[in-house]
Design a protein around this motif. Structure first.
Motif, PDB file in Angstrom:
ATOM      1  N   PRO A   1      33.886  24.047  46.624  1.00 28.65           N
ATOM      2  CA  PRO A   1      34.160  25.063  45.712  1.00 28.65           C
ATOM      3  C   PRO A   1      34.883  25.066  44.616  1.00 28.65           C
ATOM      4  N   LYS A   2      34.401  25.606  43.337  1.00 35.00           N
ATOM      5  CA  LYS A   2      35.242  25.266  42.166  1.00 35.00           C
ATOM      6  C   LYS A   2      35.682  26.975  41.655  1.00 35.00           C
ATOM      7  N   PHE A   3      36.835  26.898  41.495  1.00 43.35           N
ATOM      8  CA  PHE A   3      37.377  28.167  41.107  1.00 43.35           C
ATOM      9  C   PHE A   3      36.704  28.984  39.951  1.00 43.35           C
ATOM     10  N   LEU A   4      36.550  28.130  38.755  1.00 40.74           N
ATOM     11  CA  LEU A   4      35.752  28.791  37.784  1.00 40.74           C
ATOM     12  C   LEU A   4      34.517  29.145  37.904  1.00 40.74           C
ATOM     13  N   ARG A   5      33.752  28.932  39.151  1.00 42.90           N
ATOM     14  CA  ARG A   5      32.677  29.314  39.090  1.00 42.90           C
ATOM     15  C   ARG A   5      32.500  30.513  40.663  1.00 42.90           C
ATOM     16  N   GLU A   6      32.756  29.658  41.818  1.00 49.01           N
ATOM     17  CA  GLU A   6      32.782  30.758  43.062  1.00 49.01           C
ATOM     18  C   GLU A   6      33.923  31.700  42.867  1.00 49.01           C
ATOM     19  N   GLY A   7      35.209  31.256  42.419  1.00 45.66           N
ATOM     20  CA  GLY A   7      36.381  32.113  42.391  1.00 45.66           C
ATOM     21  C   GLY A   7      36.169  33.226  41.418  1.00 45.66           C
ATOM     22  N   ILE A   8      35.907  32.954  40.147  1.00 45.55           N
ATOM     23  CA  ILE A   8      35.432  33.755  39.237  1.00 45.55           C
ATOM     24  C   ILE A   8      34.552  34.931  39.653  1.00 45.55           C
ATOM     25  N   THR A   9      33.405  34.343  40.253  1.00 43.61           N
ATOM     26  CA  THR A   9      32.343  35.516  40.564  1.00 43.61           C
ATOM     27  C   THR A   9      33.120  36.391  41.762  1.00 43.61           C
ATOM     28  N   VAL A  10      33.564  35.803  42.685  1.00 46.80           N
ATOM     29  CA  VAL A  10      34.357  36.610  43.834  1.00 46.80           C
ATOM     30  C   VAL A  10      35.146  37.660  43.354  1.00 46.80           C
ATOM     31  N   ILE A  11      36.063  37.214  42.287  1.00 47.54           N
ATOM     32  CA  ILE A  11      37.017  38.104  41.571  1.00 47.54           C
ATOM     33  C   ILE A  11      36.121  39.296  40.934  1.00 47.54           C
ATOM     34  N   ALA A  12      35.101  38.802  40.211  1.00 43.52           N
ATOM     35  CA  ALA A  12      34.260  40.170  39.642  1.00 43.52           C
ATOM     36  C   ALA A  12      33.806  40.803  40.666  1.00 43.52           C
ATOM     37  N   ILE A  13      33.345  40.471  41.578  1.00 37.00           N
ATOM     38  CA  ILE A  13      32.885  41.286  42.792  1.00 37.00           C
ATOM     39  C   ILE A  13      33.937  42.180  43.228  1.00 37.00           C
ATOM     40  N   GLY A  14      35.099  41.802  43.352  1.00 33.35           N
ATOM     41  CA  GLY A  14      36.239  42.617  43.648  1.00 33.35           C
ATOM     42  C   GLY A  14      36.426  43.668  42.559  1.00 33.35           C
ATOM     43  N   PHE A  15      36.200  43.472  41.578  1.00 35.26           N
ATOM     44  CA  PHE A  15      36.162  44.432  40.469  1.00 35.26           C
ATOM     45  C   PHE A  15      35.177  45.549  40.548  1.00 35.26           C
ATOM     46  N   THR A  16      33.968  45.084  40.727  1.00 37.39           N
ATOM     47  CA  THR A  16      32.703  46.066  40.850  1.00 37.39           C
ATOM     48  C   THR A  16      32.928  46.658  42.118  1.00 37.39           C
TER      49      THR A  16
END
Length: 411
Positions: free
Chosen positions: A211-226
């Motif tokens: 897994p890559k932080f700039l791909r999976e990580g950023i996506t999950v972080i954005a899900i945390g926001f929404t």
């Protein structure tokens, strides 16, 4: 037995945190008089907690990974003891603001140590264990108004509520000292240099690629926001919308919020029972925002009170527990540093708590309260899009039918 004791202590902290999330707002009149200020300034105290969370996120996750979960959870308990004992005696607004910042820091420390601890203690039921946090916070938010009513009816000092909570935190901190937690990030070994790297993590889990932080990580972080946005906006504005746009009475509007909370509690129990057994977090992260979109759209066109109660229940059902699932997903993608990785999801929630009330306040002031729920629908659509992408990546990265080794190809 040790697992049960650890889980009980962590969940007890979150019952208290559910109370702390409301304690300043519900004591606004007392604090306004004590600090010689107005309601707007007391609201800023609540924002200070969010700022404190942001400050602590720069170091809380790393300390959780390096020092271990137990000392950090104990630290959070002691921070809350200080906060709860100090606020009723704070002589000035500035001092109260500083203690509110401290409480926010305690929140970050608690989250970045408790969520990884639950994942490590309940390895086979990690999603359910983290989702239950939301249920226990709901219990706390239900208990607090009853405590306040009890003391007010007897004309007793409002600070007794704070002191009782501080005593429970202190007791829990002492109890935690007697418990043995699993080693932080247990089960993860640094990969050896080879064409294919193998790391034992957990039975029936496989990385087919890293897994890559700039791909999976950023996506999950954005899900945390929404995910925070979905429940925060409804919780804040549903009663106002019901009164000003639909024309319900104040008591009817409050009933909608009660039914909304009931839906949230029910969904947490459902998720805790079925997650990891029937379906995975990524599935819920897609389905629930879709239900929220349908419910929010119905809310904008329905005026029948009975139907509105059903809609409120469905909104509670479809917006609760999503943040906890995002935290669990982040830890699954980046198991070598659970505290640090989950800290980023907590960061996104802090940003949501600070920015979304401001944005929705402007929408209400310059347009109408209805525009807030159109904005909420847009957030839900973004949430579905992010969840569909992360579900696709999840299937690419994990293979639940493997022998229990993690494999990934070199980039």
């Amino acid at each position: 037995m040790q697992q049960v004791r650890i889980g009980t202590s962590i969940y007890l902290n979150y019952i208290l945190l559910g109370m702390i999330n409301l304690i300043i707002a519900l004591h606004m009149s007392f604090l306004t008089e004590q600090l010689n200020t107005d309601a707007a300034a007391i609201s800023a105290l609540i924002s200070a907690i969010g700022i404190g969370k942001l400050i602590a996120l720069s170091f809380a996750g790393k300390l959780s990974d390096s020092l271990g979960r137990r000392p950090m959870i104990i630290t959070a308990c002691l921070i809350y003891v200080i906060f709860l004992c100090a606020i009723p005696f704070a002589p000035t607004y500035t001092i109260a603001f500083m203690f509110a910042l401290l409480a926010g820091m305690g929140n970050s420390i608690l989250d970045t140590s408790s969520y990884p601890a639950l994942i490590e203690v309940f390895k086979n039921r990690s999603s359910s264990a983290t989702v239950l946090v939301k249920a226990f916070m709901s219990v706390g938010s239900t208990i607090l108004p009853l405590m306040i009513t009890f003391f007010m009816a007897r004309d007793m000092f409002y600070g007794y509520t704070f002191f009782i909570m501080a005593a429970v935190f202190l007791f829990n901190a002492i109890h935690l000292m007697s418990l043995k937690f699993p080693e932080a990030n247990e089960g993860y070994l640094p990969p050896k240099k080879s064409t294919h790297r193998q790391v034992k993590l957990k039975p029936k889990t496989v990385f087919m690629e890293k897994p890559k932080f700039l791909r999976e990580g950023i996506t999950v972080i954005a899900i945390g926001f929404t995910s925070v946005g979905l429940f925060l906006i409804i919780q804040t504005w549903l009663a106002t919308y019901a009164e000003t746009i639909i024309g319900l009475t104040e008591s009817e509007a409050i009933n909608l919020l009660s039914i909304y909370s009931l839906g949230g509690f029910v969904t947490v129990i459902i998720l805790a029972t079925l997650l990891d057994r029937v379906f995975k977090p990524v599935t819920v992260l897609i389905i629930y925002p879709v239900i929220a979109i349908l419910s929010l759209t119905s809310l904008l066109v329905v005026e029948n009170y009975i139907i509105l109660l059903i809609i409120a229940f469905m909104l509670g059902l479809s917006t609760s527990g999503l943040f906890q699932l995002a935290v669990t997903l982040m830890a699954q993608f980046f198991p070598e540093k659970k505290g640090t990785s989950t800290a980023f999801v907590t960061l996104s929630s802090s940003i949501a708590f600070i920015t979304l009330p401001y944005i929705t306040g402007l929408l209400n002031r310059h347009i109408t309260v209805s525009s807030i729920f159109i904005f909420e629908i847009m957030i839900a659509i973004i949430a579905v899009t992010l969840a569909v992408f992360i579900s696709y990546r999840y299937r690419k990265i994990f293979n639940s039918r493997s022998s229990g080794k993690i494999l990934w190809r070199n980039p």
